[in-house]
Design an enzyme around this catalytic site. Structure first.
Site, PDB file in Angstrom:
ATOM      1  CD  GLU A  68       0.474  30.779   7.738  1.00  0.00           C
ATOM      2  OE1 GLU A  68       0.841  31.078   8.892  1.00  0.00           O
ATOM      3  OE2 GLU A  68       0.225  29.613   7.387  1.00  0.00           O
ATOM      4  CB  CYS A  76       5.459  35.707  12.008  1.00  0.00           C
ATOM      5  SG  CYS A  76       6.099  34.365  11.027  1.00  0.00           S
TER       6      CYS A  76
HETATM    7  P1  NAP Z   1       1.935  44.221   6.063  1.00  0.00           P
HETATM    8  O1  NAP Z   1       2.196  45.649   6.246  1.00  0.00           O
HETATM    9  O2  NAP Z   1       0.613  43.676   6.476  1.00  0.00           O
HETATM   10  O3  NAP Z   1       2.165  43.939   4.494  1.00  0.00           O
HETATM   11  C1  NAP Z   1       2.082  42.659   3.959  1.00  0.00           C
HETATM   12  C2  NAP Z   1       1.694  42.747   2.491  1.00  0.00           C
HETATM   13  O4  NAP Z   1       0.360  43.261   2.396  1.00  0.00           O
HETATM   14  C3  NAP Z   1       2.585  43.694   1.686  1.00  0.00           C
HETATM   15  O5  NAP Z   1       2.765  43.152   0.405  1.00  0.00           O
HETATM   16  C4  NAP Z   1       1.726  44.957   1.633  1.00  0.00           C
HETATM   17  O6  NAP Z   1       2.026  45.783   0.547  1.00  0.00           O
HETATM   18  C5  NAP Z   1       0.354  44.346   1.479  1.00  0.00           C
HETATM   19  N1  NAP Z   1      -0.754  45.243   1.821  1.00  0.00           N
HETATM   20  C6  NAP Z   1      -0.726  46.326   2.650  1.00  0.00           C
HETATM   21  N2  NAP Z   1      -1.958  46.890   2.700  1.00  0.00           N
HETATM   22  C7  NAP Z   1      -2.768  46.155   1.894  1.00  0.00           C
HETATM   23  C8  NAP Z   1      -4.149  46.234   1.533  1.00  0.00           C
HETATM   24  N3  NAP Z   1      -4.952  47.176   2.011  1.00  0.00           N
HETATM   25  N4  NAP Z   1      -4.647  45.287   0.701  1.00  0.00           N
HETATM   26  C9  NAP Z   1      -3.868  44.303   0.219  1.00  0.00           C
HETATM   27  N5  NAP Z   1      -2.542  44.189   0.515  1.00  0.00           N
HETATM   28  C10 NAP Z   1      -2.006  45.097   1.346  1.00  0.00           C
HETATM   29  O7  NAP Z   1       3.029  43.307   6.771  1.00  0.00           O
HETATM   30  P2  NAP Z   1       4.610  43.463   6.770  1.00  0.00           P
HETATM   31  O8  NAP Z   1       4.973  44.651   7.577  1.00  0.00           O
HETATM   32  O9  NAP Z   1       5.145  43.351   5.374  1.00  0.00           O
HETATM   33  O10 NAP Z   1       5.009  42.120   7.527  1.00  0.00           O
HETATM   34  C11 NAP Z   1       5.066  42.030   8.912  1.00  0.00           C
HETATM   35  C12 NAP Z   1       3.913  41.224   9.450  1.00  0.00           C
HETATM   36  O11 NAP Z   1       3.835  39.968   8.801  1.00  0.00           O
HETATM   37  C13 NAP Z   1       4.102  40.906  10.925  1.00  0.00           C
HETATM   38  O12 NAP Z   1       2.884  41.076  11.607  1.00  0.00           O
HETATM   39  C14 NAP Z   1       4.506  39.439  10.899  1.00  0.00           C
HETATM   40  O13 NAP Z   1       4.255  38.755  12.102  1.00  0.00           O
HETATM   41  C15 NAP Z   1       3.709  38.927   9.771  1.00  0.00           C
HETATM   42  N6  NAP Z   1       4.263  37.677   9.260  1.00  0.00           N
HETATM   43  C16 NAP Z   1       3.585  36.506   9.467  1.00  0.00           C
HETATM   44  C17 NAP Z   1       4.121  35.304   9.024  1.00  0.00           C
HETATM   45  C18 NAP Z   1       3.403  33.997   9.202  1.00  0.00           C
HETATM   46  O14 NAP Z   1       3.719  33.053   8.506  1.00  0.00           O
HETATM   47  N7  NAP Z   1       2.454  33.897  10.125  1.00  0.00           N
HETATM   48  C19 NAP Z   1       5.350  35.302   8.386  1.00  0.00           C
HETATM   49  C20 NAP Z   1       6.014  36.515   8.201  1.00  0.00           C
HETATM   50  C21 NAP Z   1       5.460  37.697   8.629  1.00  0.00           C
HETATM   51  P3  NAP Z   1       3.055  47.027   0.709  1.00  0.00           P
HETATM   52  O15 NAP Z   1       4.369  46.412   1.051  1.00  0.00           O
HETATM   53  O16 NAP Z   1       3.019  47.663  -0.619  1.00  0.00           O
HETATM   54  O17 NAP Z   1       2.525  47.877   1.822  1.00  0.00           O
END
Ligand code: NAP
Length: 474
Positions: A248, A282
């Site tokens: 997602e 998102c």
């Molecule tokens: P993110 O930076 O991708 O982080 C999401 C999760 O992934 C965090 O728990 C992060 O841990 C973890 N993570 C980071 N690098 C990783 C790796 N190499 N391997 C495994 N896990 C890893 O996203 P965010 O900044 O938290 O959230 C914003 C994004 O989420 C936006 O693009 C938004 O559109 C999207 N989003 C989508 C939805 C949907 O339902 N489609 C809903 C909400 C948000 P750390 O925090 O420790 O870095």
């Protein structure tokens, strides 16, 4: 300030090293969580695996746990809203909505747990099948690795845990490092107050690169359910070729406003939908395509609504927009605004920082598709308005995106609404509603860089179960 221990099996674990959790608004230290390593992930997966090997709880028991979770969350809604407001800088009134939505998520998961069935297979539809009876059973896929983002620290964790419990899958959860407190508290409530047996949900905290990666690579995890950025999400998909991976991801949600549409209502709704949690959703409304004949009136109305938004402390009941999750994210969005204006966009309102360093809600006009504020996901308090002359052009421009989560159109013409529904290449198309609208039971998910799955408990449970065919001869 509290040190939070991690529920792993029947223990509450501390790893000896701690990570600070601070308010993105004023940097107050809110608590500390353990910094886990790959060994802690191993430990949590081993426990989850033994829970899976013992077989799922019966459906009635899973449903009762989920019902109790909904009731417990409803009773503790204010406690959770305060946690969300603190760690995510989400204005408290928006955080309250998130807490209530999490109640619904558990309620819908309970309903799914009670009604989950397989299918009958019409065996005598082929000559070879005559005399045989066949059906499918929905069986838990195995241990689920859940990785969640910062922007809905409670409800997006609920969208992973509640269907996993409904499906009978044990979970190893890694919440976002910026917002782990709501997740840990939710799991404590599930274990301590709702009858979820130990080991069914285990929490590990730490960086994505270490803890998230250890989950992704772990051979005993059957499925990864990930919500977050496309860059991380598709990297996980590539790294976990043998696992089921539900993604997602992001979006740059478009809305088209036709001259027949109720543009006054659209302006009022977009002033919420583009700026709720400072645009860090998102499906935050980002790209606005408005017919040239109403563009000036619409923009003036939108600017007036945006002017009325109160910027400030997330704990304040009157605050509409607060700080972005980090200063670096604020600076990135600010730089994108400056870049767009250098490329010819105009700032109708906002575009600067207030006295507390919070980026003001911003409306840009005269934008073009190549600008970052249109082409990429802003994830900040900004909407970009472009005028169009022809409905087909607006549909084409809306579709010109690497993302495909939700899109919307305002029109009073049923024919145009149906054309939009058929033409807009997104997971969801909304008519006379903003693309930011979501209920927790709907199928929710995107295309292209927005992901590859659908959430909403009834849909997520299907992803978390396998269909096992049973054939009975005789
Ligand atoms: P993110 O930076 O991708 O982080 C999401 C999760 O992934 C965090 O728990 C992060 O841990 C973890 N993570 C980071 N690098 C990783 C790796 N190499 N391997 C495994 N896990 C890893 O996203 P965010 O900044 O938290 O959230 C914003 C994004 O989420 C936006 O693009 C938004 O559109 C999207 N989003 C989508 C939805 C949907 O339902 N489609 C809903 C909400 C948000 P750390 O925090 O420790 O870095």
């Amino acid at each position: 300030m509290v040190d939070h221990l991690l529920p792993i099996g029947s223990e509450r674990v501390s790893t000896g090293t701690w990570l600070d959790v601070r308010s993105p608004f004023d940097d107050t230290l809110l608590g500390r969580v353990p910094s886990c390593t790959a060994e802690h992930v191993d430990q949590a997966v081993a426990i989850a695996r033994s829970v899976h090997a013992a077989g799922p709880l019966p459906a009635w028991q899973r449903a009762e746990i989920l019902d109790r979770a909904a009731a417990a969350l409803a009773a503790r809604a204010e406690e959770f809203a305060l946690l969300i407001a603190g760690e995510a800088a989400k204005p408290i009134k928006t955080a309250r909505v998130e807490a209530q939505r999490a109640v619904s998520t558990f309620q819908f998961a309970a309903a799914t747990a009670r009604t989950l069935t397989g299918d009958m297979v019409p065996m005598d539809a082929s000559a070879a099948g005559v005399g045989k009876l066949a059906f499918t059973l929905r069986v838990p896929i195995g241990v689920v690795g859940a990785i969640s983002p910062f922007n809905f620290p409670l409800n997006l964790v609920a969208h992973k845990l509640a269907p996993a419990i409904a499906a009978g899958c044990p979970v190893v959860l890694k919440p976002a490092s910026q917002t782990p407190l709501s997740a840990i508290r939710l799991v404590e409530v599930l274990l301590d107050e709702c009858g979820l047996p130990p080991g069914h949900v285990n929490v590990v905290t730490g960086s994505g690169g270490v803890v998230g990666n250890a989950i992704v690579e772990h051979p005993d995890i059957a499925m990864i359910t990930f919500t977050g950025s496309p860059e991380v999400g598709w990297g996980i998909r590539a790294a976990a070729a043998r696992k089921k991976v539900g993604l997602e991801l992001g979006n740059n949600a478009p809305v088209i406003i036709e001259p027949t549409g109720d543009w006054r209502t659209a302006a009022a709704k977009i002033a919420v939908a583009g700026f709720s949690h400072a645009g860090q959703s998102c499906i935050s409304t980002q790209r606005i395509f408005v017919h040239r004949s109403i563009a000036d009136d619409f923009t003036a109305a939108l600017v007036e609504h945006v002017r009325a938004l109160r910027v400030g402390d997330p704990a304040d009941d009157t605050t509409d927009v607060s700080a972005l999750i980090s200063k670096s994210e604020r600076d990135r969005v600010h730089a994108w605004i400056d870049e767009a204006t250098a490329q010819g966009a105009s700032v109708a309102i906002g575009g600067s920082l207030d006295d507390l360093g919070v980026l003001r809600p911003t409306v840009l006009t005269d934008v073009t598709p190549e600008m970052k504020v249109c082409a990429l996901e802003v994830f900040g308090p900004l909407v970009a308005v472009a005028a169009y002359d022809d409905f087909d052009d607006a549909l084409r421009l809306a579709n010109e995106s690497r993302y495909g989560l939700q899109a919307a159109v305002f029109t009073e013409r049923i024919g145009d609404a149906l054309t939009a529904a058929r033409t807009l290449d997104f997971g969801g198309v909304l008519v006379n509603e903003v693309p930011t609208f979501r209920t927790d039971q709907q199928p929710y998910g995107g295309l292209r860089d927005s992901g590859n799955t659908r959430e909403g408990p009834a849909y997520a449970v299907r992803e978390m179960t396998e269909e096992r065919l049973v054939i009975i001869n005789g």
